[in-house]
Design a protein around this motif. Structure first.
Motif, short mmCIF file in Angstrom:
data_model
loop_
_atom_site.label_atom_id
_atom_site.label_comp_id
_atom_site.label_asym_id
_atom_site.label_seq_id
_atom_site.Cartn_x
_atom_site.Cartn_y
_atom_site.Cartn_z
N ARG A 105 119.17 120.38 -0.77
CA ARG A 105 119.72 120.75 -0.89
C ARG A 105 120.77 119.56 -1.78
O ARG A 105 121.45 119.05 -2.88
CB ARG A 105 119.98 122.37 -1.88
N VAL A 106 121.69 118.92 -0.27
CA VAL A 106 122.45 118.11 0.44
C VAL A 106 122.14 116.39 -0.30
O VAL A 106 122.79 116.09 -0.94
CB VAL A 106 123.64 117.95 1.35
N ALA A 108 118.98 116.84 -2.35
CA ALA A 108 119.15 116.55 -3.77
C ALA A 108 120.35 116.15 -4.79
O ALA A 108 120.01 115.51 -5.65
CB ALA A 108 118.70 117.25 -3.88
N GLN A 109 121.59 115.98 -4.63
CA GLN A 109 122.56 116.14 -5.08
C GLN A 109 122.61 114.80 -4.93
O GLN A 109 123.54 114.35 -5.42
CB GLN A 109 124.02 117.32 -4.48
N TRP A 110 123.11 114.43 -3.63
CA TRP A 110 122.57 113.31 -3.30
C TRP A 110 122.69 112.06 -4.20
O TRP A 110 122.85 111.10 -4.98
CB TRP A 110 123.45 112.86 -1.98
N GLN A 112 120.84 113.27 -7.46
CA GLN A 112 121.10 112.58 -8.43
C GLN A 112 122.38 111.50 -8.65
O GLN A 112 122.57 111.33 -9.75
CB GLN A 112 121.35 114.15 -8.81
N GLY A 113 123.12 111.70 -8.26
CA GLY A 113 124.48 111.14 -7.95
C GLY A 113 124.27 109.74 -7.05
O GLY A 113 125.28 109.15 -8.08
#
Length: 115
Positions: A105-106, A108-110, A112-113
């Motif tokens: 999830r970390v 995936a979040q990175w 996306q940004g």
């Protein structure tokens, strides 16, 4: 040509990464897991890499990549001559190594940004 400054810039730009000096070697880790380590002379870079793929990487480009010392063969690890890597290739190596040690999830979040 890749540099220690670029290693530091890219690695420290990744979430949860911290830099440490351990036994006179600069290492980057997430929590307690080291995913990048510079040699004492900063000429080589050790990095997390899938164990099942490392022999193929080394065989393909033995002048640039090599296996870690025998005592580290149990880890998911490979080494490279830093001066023989291009900047874009180094960025990819660092992100891939980091991706191996952070929660999905970390990453995936990175992603996306990420630009």
């Amino acid at each position: 040509m890749a540099s220690v400054d670029l290693v530091r810039k890219v690695a420290l730009g990744l979430p949860r990464t911290t830099e440490h000096l351990i036994h006179d070697r600069v290492k980057f880790r997430v929590g307690r897991i080291v995913y990048l380590a510079l040699s004492r002379d900063e000429a080589t870079l050790g990095f997390a890499f899938p164990r099942e793929e490392r022999a193929a990487l080394v065989a393909t480009e033995p002048e640039r990549f090599f296996l870690p010392r025998a005592s580290d063969m149990r880890y998911h690890w490979v080494c490279a001559h830093l001066g023989l890597l291009g900047d874009d290739e180094l960025r990819e190596i660092i992100v891939d190594a980091w991706r191996m040690v952070v929660p999905k999830r970390v990453y995936a979040q990175w992603q996306q940004g990420a630009p």
